[in-house]
Design a protein around this motif. Structure first.
Motif, PDB file in Angstrom:
ATOM      1  N   LEU A 193       2.415   1.767  -3.454  1.00  0.00           N
ATOM      2  CA  LEU A 193       1.425   2.264  -4.412  1.00  0.00           C
ATOM      3  C   LEU A 193       1.106   3.734  -4.156  1.00  0.00           C
ATOM      4  O   LEU A 193       0.918   4.503  -5.112  1.00  0.00           O
ATOM      5  CB  LEU A 193       0.155   1.415  -4.325  1.00  0.00           C
ATOM      6  CG  LEU A 193       0.299  -0.038  -4.799  1.00  0.00           C
ATOM      7  CD1 LEU A 193      -0.998  -0.803  -4.564  1.00  0.00           C
ATOM      8  CD2 LEU A 193       0.696  -0.105  -6.270  1.00  0.00           C
ATOM      9  N   ARG A 227      -6.279  -0.318 -13.987  1.00  0.00           N
ATOM     10  CA  ARG A 227      -4.953   0.281 -13.830  1.00  0.00           C
ATOM     11  C   ARG A 227      -3.989  -0.325 -14.843  1.00  0.00           C
ATOM     12  O   ARG A 227      -4.130  -1.482 -15.263  1.00  0.00           O
ATOM     13  CB  ARG A 227      -4.432   0.031 -12.406  1.00  0.00           C
ATOM     14  CG  ARG A 227      -5.251   0.699 -11.306  1.00  0.00           C
ATOM     15  CD  ARG A 227      -5.198   2.203 -11.383  1.00  0.00           C
ATOM     16  NE  ARG A 227      -5.908   2.854 -10.289  1.00  0.00           N
ATOM     17  CZ  ARG A 227      -5.321   3.402  -9.235  1.00  0.00           C
ATOM     18  NH1 ARG A 227      -3.995   3.382  -9.124  1.00  0.00           N
ATOM     19  NH2 ARG A 227      -6.043   3.977  -8.290  1.00  0.00           N
ATOM     20  N   GLU A 238       1.659   6.645  -6.945  1.00  0.00           N
ATOM     21  CA  GLU A 238       0.571   7.521  -7.379  1.00  0.00           C
ATOM     22  C   GLU A 238       0.907   8.985  -7.134  1.00  0.00           C
ATOM     23  O   GLU A 238       0.569   9.848  -7.950  1.00  0.00           O
ATOM     24  CB  GLU A 238      -0.728   7.145  -6.669  1.00  0.00           C
ATOM     25  CG  GLU A 238      -1.914   7.934  -7.170  1.00  0.00           C
ATOM     26  CD  GLU A 238      -3.247   7.264  -6.903  1.00  0.00           C
ATOM     27  OE1 GLU A 238      -4.267   7.979  -6.944  1.00  0.00           O
ATOM     28  OE2 GLU A 238      -3.285   6.042  -6.660  1.00  0.00           O
ATOM     29  N   ASP A 296       0.833  -1.205   0.000  1.00  0.00           N
ATOM     30  CA  ASP A 296       0.000   0.000   0.000  1.00  0.00           C
ATOM     31  C   ASP A 296       0.871   1.260   0.000  1.00  0.00           C
ATOM     32  O   ASP A 296       0.578   2.237  -0.705  1.00  0.00           O
ATOM     33  CB  ASP A 296      -0.921   0.007   1.212  1.00  0.00           C
ATOM     34  CG  ASP A 296      -2.032  -1.019   1.119  1.00  0.00           C
ATOM     35  OD1 ASP A 296      -2.310  -1.497   0.003  1.00  0.00           O
ATOM     36  OD2 ASP A 296      -2.632  -1.337   2.160  1.00  0.00           O
ATOM     37  N   TRP A 340      -1.273  -1.935 -14.997  1.00  0.00           N
ATOM     38  CA  TRP A 340      -0.390  -2.760 -14.166  1.00  0.00           C
ATOM     39  C   TRP A 340      -0.030  -4.042 -14.908  1.00  0.00           C
ATOM     40  O   TRP A 340      -0.897  -4.677 -15.526  1.00  0.00           O
ATOM     41  CB  TRP A 340      -1.056  -3.100 -12.842  1.00  0.00           C
ATOM     42  CG  TRP A 340      -1.238  -1.925 -11.920  1.00  0.00           C
ATOM     43  CD1 TRP A 340      -0.893  -0.626 -12.144  1.00  0.00           C
ATOM     44  CD2 TRP A 340      -1.846  -1.949 -10.625  1.00  0.00           C
ATOM     45  NE1 TRP A 340      -1.224   0.160 -11.069  1.00  0.00           N
ATOM     46  CE2 TRP A 340      -1.809  -0.616 -10.119  1.00  0.00           C
ATOM     47  CE3 TRP A 340      -2.402  -2.951  -9.839  1.00  0.00           C
ATOM     48  CZ2 TRP A 340      -2.319  -0.287  -8.864  1.00  0.00           C
ATOM     49  CZ3 TRP A 340      -2.913  -2.630  -8.589  1.00  0.00           C
ATOM     50  CH2 TRP A 340      -2.866  -1.305  -8.101  1.00  0.00           C
ATOM     51  N   ARG A 391      -5.410  -6.869  -3.488  1.00  0.00           N
ATOM     52  CA  ARG A 391      -5.098  -5.509  -3.938  1.00  0.00           C
ATOM     53  C   ARG A 391      -4.689  -5.485  -5.405  1.00  0.00           C
ATOM     54  O   ARG A 391      -5.081  -4.604  -6.172  1.00  0.00           O
ATOM     55  CB  ARG A 391      -3.988  -4.908  -3.076  1.00  0.00           C
ATOM     56  CG  ARG A 391      -4.460  -4.481  -1.687  1.00  0.00           C
ATOM     57  CD  ARG A 391      -3.290  -4.418  -0.720  1.00  0.00           C
ATOM     58  NE  ARG A 391      -3.633  -3.873   0.572  1.00  0.00           N
ATOM     59  CZ  ARG A 391      -4.321  -4.526   1.520  1.00  0.00           C
ATOM     60  NH1 ARG A 391      -4.804  -5.734   1.277  1.00  0.00           N
ATOM     61  NH2 ARG A 391      -4.546  -3.959   2.694  1.00  0.00           N
ATOM     62  N   LEU A 392      -3.852  -6.444  -5.812  1.00  0.00           N
ATOM     63  CA  LEU A 392      -3.387  -6.475  -7.194  1.00  0.00           C
ATOM     64  C   LEU A 392      -4.532  -6.761  -8.158  1.00  0.00           C
ATOM     65  O   LEU A 392      -4.654  -6.126  -9.219  1.00  0.00           O
ATOM     66  CB  LEU A 392      -2.277  -7.507  -7.350  1.00  0.00           C
ATOM     67  CG  LEU A 392      -1.010  -7.251  -6.529  1.00  0.00           C
ATOM     68  CD1 LEU A 392      -0.004  -8.375  -6.754  1.00  0.00           C
ATOM     69  CD2 LEU A 392      -0.385  -5.898  -6.859  1.00  0.00           C
ATOM     70  N   PRO A 446      -2.623   8.193 -10.959  1.00  0.00           N
ATOM     71  CA  PRO A 446      -3.301   6.890 -10.990  1.00  0.00           C
ATOM     72  C   PRO A 446      -3.132   6.135 -12.303  1.00  0.00           C
ATOM     73  O   PRO A 446      -3.404   4.932 -12.354  1.00  0.00           O
ATOM     74  CB  PRO A 446      -4.774   7.261 -10.743  1.00  0.00           C
ATOM     75  CG  PRO A 446      -4.888   8.676 -11.187  1.00  0.00           C
ATOM     76  CD  PRO A 446      -3.571   9.319 -10.859  1.00  0.00           C
ATOM     77  N   GLY A 492      -6.773  -3.689  -8.490  1.00  0.00           N
ATOM     78  CA  GLY A 492      -6.188  -2.688  -9.367  1.00  0.00           C
ATOM     79  C   GLY A 492      -6.326  -3.063 -10.827  1.00  0.00           C
ATOM     80  O   GLY A 492      -6.674  -2.226 -11.674  1.00  0.00           O
ATOM     81  N   ARG A 493      -6.045  -4.315 -11.136  1.00  0.00           N
ATOM     82  CA  ARG A 493      -6.211  -4.791 -12.520  1.00  0.00           C
ATOM     83  C   ARG A 493      -7.651  -4.610 -12.982  1.00  0.00           C
ATOM     84  O   ARG A 493      -7.917  -4.097 -14.074  1.00  0.00           O
ATOM     85  CB  ARG A 493      -5.821  -6.262 -12.592  1.00  0.00           C
ATOM     86  CG  ARG A 493      -5.982  -6.901 -13.962  1.00  0.00           C
ATOM     87  CD  ARG A 493      -6.079  -8.409 -13.862  1.00  0.00           C
ATOM     88  NE  ARG A 493      -7.288  -8.823 -13.152  1.00  0.00           N
ATOM     89  CZ  ARG A 493      -7.547 -10.075 -12.801  1.00  0.00           C
ATOM     90  NH1 ARG A 493      -6.664 -11.030 -13.054  1.00  0.00           N
ATOM     91  NH2 ARG A 493      -8.670 -10.370 -12.151  1.00  0.00           N
TER      92      ARG A 493
END
Length: 265
Positions: free
Chosen positions: A20, A61, A24, A17, A63, A52-53, A29, A56-57
């Motif tokens: 990230l 994001r 950011e 966290d 990523w 979390r990953l 973002p 985000g995907r």
């Protein structure tokens, strides 16, 4: 183009966290981030890291997720009930706390009531799980694998199965462990890309691209001229590193922003 990279996370969701947040703050973002693999094992919250990953995907994001050796061990256990990998010279089981499988299962509510019991030097010198207690139940390896496959969310298993072996740009090659020097990228094999140390770490030749990797713990981020090492030991409670790449320039992110990472020597 600006690309960010995050080193080996190893179940450290709070450190993730923070990384990230720093990314950011630096790039917004929409920042492109390459995660170098080893999301699971050793740390206390592998489940939280994958949550979390995946979130985000799914939020769109930019990523990119690479495969680490620990991610493969976790998935192989879920799919095949395997606890050993021939690349581990010591023969340790994935459940040995040194590798961290027991911590990973604990994050899914499958903590061992006592330390897992092993058969030593069985199966040709491999450490082998004899029993694993959950509450008042003692499970065999087969029983544990079946229960884990039911317990670990399918979204997590699908995520582990989808991981890439590398990400290449014109100037950079992101990979978990490294490459076999002298081999074209299309001829590199998975075992090297997620496990290699010998023959890569001591090689000073130009690889055609700057290789950005994790896997081998270093006391601080290192730029060796032909490679950048970013596994700073988060799995052992040390910092998690986030770095920034723009052309041939590299920075490490800290609480005060970017700090240049220059080649040693």
């Amino acid at each position: 183009m600006t690309i960010y990279a995050v080193g080996d996370i190893h179940g450290q969701s709070a450190r993730l966290d923070r990384a990230l947040d720093m990314i950011e703050a630096d790039g917004g973002p929409e920042a492109r981030i390459v995660f170098l693999g080893d999301y699971t094992d050793r740390g206390p919250d592998s489940r939280g890291v994958l949550d979390r990953l995946i979130a985000g995907r799914d939020a769109g994001r930019d990523w990119i997720f690479l495969k680490g050796n620990h991610d493969r061990m976790f998935l192989r256990f879920l799919e095949e009930g395997r606890e050993n990998d021939h690349n581990i010279r010591s023969g340790l089981s994935w459940f040995n706390p040194r590798l961290g499988g027991v911590q990973t299962l604990g994050s899914y509510g499958m903590a061992a009531s006592e330390g897992p019991a092993f058969l030593m030097d069985a199966n040709g010198g491999l450490e082998t799980l004899a029993s694993y207690g959950i509450g008042d139940r003692e499970l065999t390896l087969h029983e544990l694998a079946e229960e884990a496959a039911r317990t670990v969310p399918q979204a997590h298993q699908d995520f582990l199965a989808s991981l890439q072996l590398y990400h290449a740009t014109e100037e950079l090659l992101f990979v978990h462990a490294g490459i076999r020097p002298g081999l074209p990228l299309e001829r590199q094999v998975e075992d090297d890309l997620i496990w290699i140390r010998d023959g890569f770490l001591d090689d000073s030749s130009d690889h055609g691209r700057l290789v950005v990797h994790g896997h081998t713990v270093v006391p601080e981020p290192m730029h060796l001229g032909n490679r950048v090492a970013l596994d700073t030991g988060a799995g052992y409670g040390d910092p998690l590193t986030a770095a920034v790449f723009e052309g041939g320039d590299v920075w490490v992110l800290g609480s005060g922003g970017r700090v240049p990472l220059v080649p040693v020597g």
